[in-house]
Scaffold this motif. Structure first.
Motif, PDB file in Angstrom:
ATOM      1  N   ALA A   1      63.624 -50.348  15.109  1.00 57.78           N
ATOM      2  CA  ALA A   1      63.931 -51.749  14.784  1.00 57.78           C
ATOM      3  C   ALA A   1      62.741 -52.640  15.145  1.00 57.78           C
ATOM      4  O   ALA A   1      62.400 -53.560  14.398  1.00 57.78           O
ATOM      5  N   GLU A   2      62.104 -52.351  16.283  1.00 55.18           N
ATOM      6  CA  GLU A   2      60.902 -53.097  16.667  1.00 55.18           C
ATOM      7  C   GLU A   2      59.791 -52.896  15.638  1.00 55.18           C
ATOM      8  O   GLU A   2      59.112 -53.847  15.251  1.00 55.18           O
TER       9      GLU A   2
ATOM     10  N   THR B   1      57.209 -59.103   9.875  1.00 55.79           N
ATOM     11  CA  THR B   1      56.553 -60.315  10.356  1.00 55.79           C
ATOM     12  C   THR B   1      55.086 -60.342   9.953  1.00 55.79           C
ATOM     13  O   THR B   1      54.569 -61.378   9.516  1.00 55.79           O
ATOM     14  N   ASP B   2      54.408 -59.191  10.060  1.00 58.55           N
ATOM     15  CA  ASP B   2      52.993 -59.132   9.686  1.00 58.55           C
ATOM     16  C   ASP B   2      52.764 -59.400   8.205  1.00 58.55           C
ATOM     17  O   ASP B   2      51.671 -59.813   7.808  1.00 58.55           O
TER      18      ASP B   2
ATOM     19  N   ASP C   1      54.294 -60.664  21.991  1.00 62.88           N
ATOM     20  CA  ASP C   1      52.959 -60.085  22.188  1.00 62.88           C
ATOM     21  C   ASP C   1      53.068 -58.677  22.761  1.00 62.88           C
ATOM     22  O   ASP C   1      52.302 -57.786  22.390  1.00 62.88           O
ATOM     23  N   GLN C   2      54.017 -58.463  23.656  1.00 60.28           N
ATOM     24  CA  GLN C   2      54.209 -57.134  24.242  1.00 60.28           C
ATOM     25  C   GLN C   2      54.606 -56.126  23.164  1.00 60.28           C
ATOM     26  O   GLN C   2      54.098 -54.996  23.131  1.00 60.28           O
ATOM     27  N   THR C   3      55.479 -56.541  22.257  1.00 59.74           N
ATOM     28  CA  THR C   3      55.896 -55.660  21.167  1.00 59.74           C
ATOM     29  C   THR C   3      54.693 -55.318  20.291  1.00 59.74           C
ATOM     30  O   THR C   3      54.510 -54.165  19.898  1.00 59.74           O
ATOM     31  N   ARG C   4      53.866 -56.296  19.995  1.00 55.68           N
ATOM     32  CA  ARG C   4      52.673 -56.051  19.177  1.00 55.68           C
ATOM     33  C   ARG C   4      51.726 -55.054  19.850  1.00 55.68           C
ATOM     34  O   ARG C   4      51.180 -54.171  19.200  1.00 55.68           O
TER      35      ARG C   4
ATOM     36  N   ASN D   1      50.632 -50.922  18.160  1.00 55.05           N
ATOM     37  CA  ASN D   1      49.294 -51.294  17.718  1.00 55.05           C
ATOM     38  C   ASN D   1      48.693 -50.336  16.690  1.00 55.05           C
ATOM     39  O   ASN D   1      47.595 -50.556  16.226  1.00 55.05           O
ATOM     40  N   ASP D   2      49.409 -49.290  16.334  1.00 50.09           N
ATOM     41  CA  ASP D   2      48.949 -48.323  15.322  1.00 50.09           C
ATOM     42  C   ASP D   2      49.662 -48.654  14.008  1.00 50.09           C
ATOM     43  O   ASP D   2      50.829 -48.335  13.829  1.00 50.09           O
ATOM     44  N   GLU D   3      48.942 -49.303  13.107  1.00 47.74           N
ATOM     45  CA  GLU D   3      49.557 -49.823  11.879  1.00 47.74           C
ATOM     46  C   GLU D   3      50.202 -48.734  11.027  1.00 47.74           C
ATOM     47  O   GLU D   3      51.307 -48.921  10.504  1.00 47.74           O
ATOM     48  N   GLU D   4      49.535 -47.604  10.864  1.00 52.07           N
ATOM     49  CA  GLU D   4      50.079 -46.536  10.017  1.00 52.07           C
ATOM     50  C   GLU D   4      51.384 -45.983  10.598  1.00 52.07           C
ATOM     51  O   GLU D   4      52.379 -45.845   9.895  1.00 52.07           O
TER      52      GLU D   4
END
Length: 113
Positions: free
Chosen positions: A28-29, A36-37, A65-68, A72-75
């Motif tokens: 879900a995160e 959002t991105d 910010d913590q979730t981001r 941090n691995d877009e793929e």
């Protein structure tokens, strides 16, 4: 025309028959990050056509910010987000979801002297 249904990504944190609440919360995160991105806002419309046709409004929790930093691995994040939305659509369609069991067999090769 059928009524618009709500798909709340956060509901994945309740788990499904083959998905734990912890895994559901994680994907879900990932979904929240990806949506959002792409500059989507909660309530964005998702139209599905295929085995069934329906229109959904997607809802998710705000991204921190913590979730981001965690995702941090877009793929990988995109892959997990897609799983999350797919799982919700499968649940909506009335299908049963069960993860496939993979079996690995080790081969032992004896060295010749």
């Amino acid at each position: 025309m059928s009524q618009i249904q709500i798909l709340n990504l956060q509901s994945l944190s309740q788990g499904l028959p083959a998905i734990t609440p912890a895994f559901g919360a994680a994907i879900a995160e990932a979904g929240a990050i990806c949506l959002t991105d792409e500059a989507h806002q909660p309530g964005v419309t998702l139209k599905v056509e295929g085995e069934f046709s329906a229109t959904f409004k997607l809802d998710w929790q705000p991204v921190t910010d913590q979730t981001r930093r965690c995702w941090n691995d877009e793929e990988y994040t995109t892959e997990q987000a897609a799983y999350g939305i797919a799982f919700l659509l499968i649940q909506y369609s009335g299908q049963f979801l069960e993860r496939y069991y993979k079996s690995y067999r080790a081969s032992i090769i004896k060295k010749s002297n």
